[in-house]
Design a protein around this motif. Structure first.
Motif, short mmCIF file in Angstrom:
data_model
loop_
_atom_site.label_atom_id
_atom_site.label_comp_id
_atom_site.label_asym_id
_atom_site.label_seq_id
_atom_site.Cartn_x
_atom_site.Cartn_y
_atom_site.Cartn_z
N ASN A 175 -35.10 15.14 -9.84
CA ASN A 175 -35.90 14.00 -10.14
C ASN A 175 -34.86 12.77 -9.95
OD1 ASN A 175 -38.17 15.10 -11.33
ND2 ASN A 175 -36.88 15.64 -13.26
N SER A 176 -33.56 13.04 -9.26
CA SER A 176 -32.63 12.23 -8.81
C SER A 176 -32.82 11.71 -7.53
CB SER A 176 -31.21 13.01 -8.96
OG SER A 176 -31.14 13.75 -7.73
N LYS A 177 -32.01 10.33 -7.02
CA LYS A 177 -32.28 9.89 -5.81
C LYS A 177 -31.93 11.04 -4.60
CE LYS A 177 -30.87 5.16 -7.32
NZ LYS A 177 -29.76 4.22 -6.95
N HIS A 178 -32.86 10.88 -3.37
CA HIS A 178 -32.93 11.78 -2.48
C HIS A 178 -33.40 11.29 -1.35
CE1 HIS A 178 -36.59 12.69 -4.66
NE2 HIS A 178 -36.99 12.98 -3.54
N TYR A 179 -33.40 11.83 0.23
CA TYR A 179 -34.08 11.50 1.23
C TYR A 179 -34.24 12.49 1.86
CZ TYR A 179 -29.38 11.55 3.38
OH TYR A 179 -28.18 11.84 3.87
N PHE A 180 -35.25 12.43 3.05
CA PHE A 180 -35.63 13.50 3.80
C PHE A 180 -35.26 13.09 5.42
CE2 PHE A 180 -38.97 13.40 0.63
CZ PHE A 180 -38.97 14.67 0.22
N THR A 181 -34.65 14.38 5.84
CA THR A 181 -34.26 14.09 7.31
C THR A 181 -34.26 15.63 7.91
OG1 THR A 181 -32.13 13.83 8.68
CG2 THR A 181 -31.82 14.37 6.53
N ASN A 182 -34.66 15.46 9.11
CA ASN A 182 -34.93 16.75 9.88
C ASN A 182 -35.64 17.85 9.37
OD1 ASN A 182 -33.69 15.51 12.12
ND2 ASN A 182 -31.71 16.31 11.33
N ASN A 183 -36.89 17.46 8.46
CA ASN A 183 -37.53 18.48 7.68
C ASN A 183 -36.76 18.80 6.54
OD1 ASN A 183 -39.91 18.38 9.29
ND2 ASN A 183 -39.04 19.82 10.65
N SER A 184 -35.46 18.34 6.04
CA SER A 184 -34.89 19.03 4.95
C SER A 184 -34.62 17.76 4.00
CB SER A 184 -33.53 19.24 5.45
OG SER A 184 -33.54 20.31 6.35
N VAL A 185 -34.29 17.93 2.73
CA VAL A 185 -34.23 16.80 1.73
C VAL A 185 -32.81 16.81 1.29
CG1 VAL A 185 -34.73 18.84 -0.10
CG2 VAL A 185 -34.91 16.21 -0.63
N ILE A 186 -32.21 15.67 1.17
CA ILE A 186 -30.83 15.58 0.89
C ILE A 186 -30.79 14.74 -0.54
CG2 ILE A 186 -28.53 14.63 1.53
CD1 ILE A 186 -29.60 16.84 3.38
N PHE A 187 -30.00 15.43 -1.53
CA PHE A 187 -29.82 14.81 -2.82
C PHE A 187 -28.56 14.16 -2.73
CE2 PHE A 187 -32.74 18.16 -3.62
CZ PHE A 187 -33.76 17.64 -4.49
N ILE A 188 -28.56 12.86 -3.06
CA ILE A 188 -27.28 11.90 -2.93
C ILE A 188 -26.45 12.31 -3.97
CG2 ILE A 188 -26.80 9.51 -3.12
CD1 ILE A 188 -29.52 8.67 -2.19
N ASN A 189 -26.87 12.54 -5.22
CA ASN A 189 -25.91 12.91 -6.27
C ASN A 189 -26.68 13.80 -7.35
OD1 ASN A 189 -23.58 10.79 -6.01
ND2 ASN A 189 -25.12 9.14 -6.58
N PRO A 190 -26.40 15.25 -6.81
CA PRO A 190 -27.07 16.32 -7.57
C PRO A 190 -26.17 16.42 -8.99
CG PRO A 190 -25.64 17.03 -5.78
CD PRO A 190 -25.83 15.73 -5.54
N PHE A 191 -26.97 17.04 -10.19
CA PHE A 191 -26.44 17.22 -11.23
C PHE A 191 -25.87 18.61 -11.37
CE2 PHE A 191 -29.05 13.61 -12.25
CZ PHE A 191 -28.47 12.92 -13.24
N TYR A 192 -24.51 18.73 -11.85
CA TYR A 192 -23.93 20.08 -12.05
C TYR A 192 -23.93 20.22 -13.65
CZ TYR A 192 -22.69 19.68 -7.15
OH TYR A 192 -22.82 19.68 -6.04
N GLU A 193 -23.98 21.38 -13.80
CA GLU A 193 -23.96 21.64 -15.20
C GLU A 193 -22.68 22.74 -15.86
OE1 GLU A 193 -26.58 25.54 -16.38
OE2 GLU A 193 -27.65 23.72 -16.18
N THR A 194 -22.18 22.43 -16.94
CA THR A 194 -21.05 23.43 -17.25
C THR A 194 -21.01 23.64 -18.58
OG1 THR A 194 -19.54 21.32 -17.79
CG2 THR A 194 -19.22 22.42 -15.54
#
Length: 420
Positions: free
Chosen positions: A125-144
Motif C-alpha cells: 500500500n506504499s508508493k511504487h512505480y512500474f518499469t520493465n514489467n516490474s514494480v518498484i517500491f520507493i520506501n518498503p516497510f521493514y519489521e523488527t
C-alpha cells in the motif's frame, strides 16, 4: 526460600496411608507407598540425579489417582484452592523455563529503513512505480521484533520462583532471574491479576501462552503461605488406584476388557427382561496369544507384602469375584475362545524385595494360592486357584515408566504354579 533443603522419607502405612508430600516450616516429608524401598533415598548428602529421577517418577504416579477422580482436566485434581499444591503446574513451570526461558511479549515495529524483514502487507500500500514489467517500491516497510516487559512475564517469573521453592529439590540448583514481585503485593492484588490473565486467555491463540496463563492462575490461587496455618500437601490416601492402573498398563494386554465383564438379568413378572447395569469388572486381563491362554489379574494394594499377616490378604468376597470372572469366560467359549483349562487367576500385591518379611532376589515372588470351600472338587479348574503374587513396588513403577522391561514370561510361570 520458604523451606529448608531437609527432606525426610517416611512409610505411608505407619501413619494415615497418605502417599506424597507434606510441607512443614523447616522440612519436607515424603511418604512412600507400600512396598517402596526407602533405602533408595537414604543418603547423608543431597539426592543424586538417579535418586531425583526415581522420586519424580514416584510422585508422577499420584496423578494416576487424580485422573481417576477428574478426567476433564489435563492437570490432575490439584487446583491450588485447598491445601494441595498445584504440583503439575510447578513441574510445567520449571520445565517450560528450561526449554524456553521466561515468557516475553514481542512487539512488532515497522520502519521504512533497510533492515529487518519486509512487511508486504504494509509495503503493497506504499508508493511504487512500474518499469520493465516490474514494480518498484520507493520506501518498503521493514519489521523488527522487539521484546517488551509485560505483566505476564513478571507473573511467570514470580510463579517460577514459587515452583522452585516447593519442588526445586527435585531438580537441583536452578539459577533464576531476580523477582521484583513480593508475595504480599500479589495476594493484595490477586483479583486484578486474575482479571488480566482471564482477558489475555480469552484473546490468545498461542498454545504456549494459553498453557502458561492457566498454570500461573493455578499457582496464584494457592490458599496457603509462609504462615503455614494450612499445611501444604501433594498426595493421596487412595494409592490403590495408582497400583491398579500400573498393574493394568504394565501386565495387562492392550485390549478392551469391558467385553469380559460378567453381568446378570432381572426377570420380573409382566416386565421385559432387563440387564443389571452393575457389572463385575476385573482389574486387568493378560492374554498369551501363542498358547491361547488367559490370565485374570486383580491388583490389591494390601499390606500383606509388608506385614506377612494372613489377615492382610484378600477376603472371601474377592476370591469369589475372581472365580466368577473365570466361570463367565469359560462358559462362553463360543464368544471368547478360551478352554477352561487355559484360564488362570492371580492376585497382585506390592512388596519390598529388599526387606523382610519377604526378602528376595527377584522382583516377583509366588506365595501360594486361594481357593474356595464351596466348589465341586471333582471338576476343579485352574482359575479356581487364585495365585498370590508379590511384585516389588519400585520395579512396578520403573516398568510402568519403561525404565525397566517387565518380565511377562516369569509372571506367567508364577501364576501357573498351582496347576503344576
Amino acid at each position: 526460600m520458604i523451606f529448608s533443603d531437609k527432606v525426610d522419607f517416611k512409610k505411608s502405612y505407619e501413619e494415615d496411608n497418605f502417599v506424597g508430600l507434606k510441607y512443614q516450616k523447616n522440612k519436607i516429608n515424603i511418604y512412600l507407598p507400600l512396598g517402596y524401598d526407602m533405602t533408595v533415598f537414604k543418603t547423608d548428602q543431597d539426592l543424586n540425579s538417579s535418586q531425583k529421577v526415581d522420586l519424580l517418577l514416584l510422585l508422577k504416579t499420584i496423578s494416576l489417582v487424580k485422573s481417576s477422580y477428574n478426567s476433564k482436566t489435563d492437570f490432575g485434581e490439584d487446583t491450588g484452592d485447598n491445601n494441595e499444591i498445584p504440583f503439575n503446574s510447578f513441574i510445567w513451570m520449571i520445565s517450560d523455563y528450561f526449554n524456553n526461558g521466561l515468557y516475553q511479549e514481542i512487539d512488532k515495529r515497522y520502519a521504512q529503513k533497510a533492515h529487518g524483514k519486509i512487511n508486504w502487507k504494509r509495503t503493497l500500500n506504499s508508493k511504487h512505480y512500474f518499469t520493465n514489467n516490474s514494480v518498484i517500491f520507493i520506501n518498503p516497510f521493514y519489521e523488527t521484533n522487539v521484546q517488551k516487559s509485560s505483566i505476564i512475564t513478571e507473573l511467570n517469573n514470580y510463579c517460577l520462583h514459587k515452583s522452585v521453592e516447593y519442588i526445586g529439590f527435585l531438580f537441583g540448583n536452578i539459577i533464576l532471574p531476580e523477582c521484583n514481585l513480593k508475595e504480599s503485593f500479589v495476594k493484595d492484588n490477586l483479583r486484578y491479576y486474575i482479571d488480566i490473565l482471564n482477558k489475555e486467555l480469552s484473546k490468545s491463540f498461542n498454545d504456549r501462552k494459553k498453557l502458561l496463563i492457566t498454570h500461573i492462575k493455578r499457582i496464584l490461587e494457592m490458599s496457603f503461605d509462609d504462615s503455614f496455618e494450612n499445611q501444604a500437601t501433594y498426595g493421596t490416601r487412595r494409592y490403590e488406584y495408582a497400583w491398579e492402573k500400573m498393574v493394568n498398563s504394565t501386565l495387562g494386554s492392550k485390549i478392551d476388557i469391558s467385553k469380559f465383564f460378567p453381568n446378570a438379568y432381572w426377570n420380573i413378572k409382566g416386565k421385559k427382561q432387563e440387564e443389571d447395569r452393575s457389572k463385575l469388572r476385573p482389574d486387568s486381563i493378560y492374554i498369551d496369544r501363542k498358547y491361547n491362554k488367559l490370565y485374570i489379574l486383580d491388583a490389591k494394594y494390601y499390606k500383606y507384602g509388608i506385614t506377612g499377616n494372613i489377615s492382610d490378604l484378600p477376603h472371601t468376597d474377592s476370591i469369589q469375584k475372581q472365580i466368577t470372572y473365570g466361570d463367565h469366560i469359560s462358559n462362553h467359549y463360543e464368544i471368547y475362545g478360551f478352554e477352561k483349562k487355559n484360564i488362570y487367576n492371580a492376585f497382585i500385591i506390592p512388596f519390598n524385595r529388599h526387606s523382610e518379611p519377604f526378602l528376595s532376589e527377584d522382583n516377583m515372588k509366588y506365595m501360594g494360592y486361594a481357593n474356595s470351600a464351596w466348589r465341586d472338587k471333582t471338576q476343579f479348574r485352574n482359575y479356581e486357584r487364585i495365585s498370590l503374587l508379590l511384585i516389588d513396588m519400585k520395579y512396578m513403577i520403573d516398568c510402568f515408566y519403561e525404565k525397566e522391561k517387565v518380565d511377562l514370561e516369569n509372571l506367567i510361570t508364577l501364576i501357573e504354579e498351582p496347576s503344576k
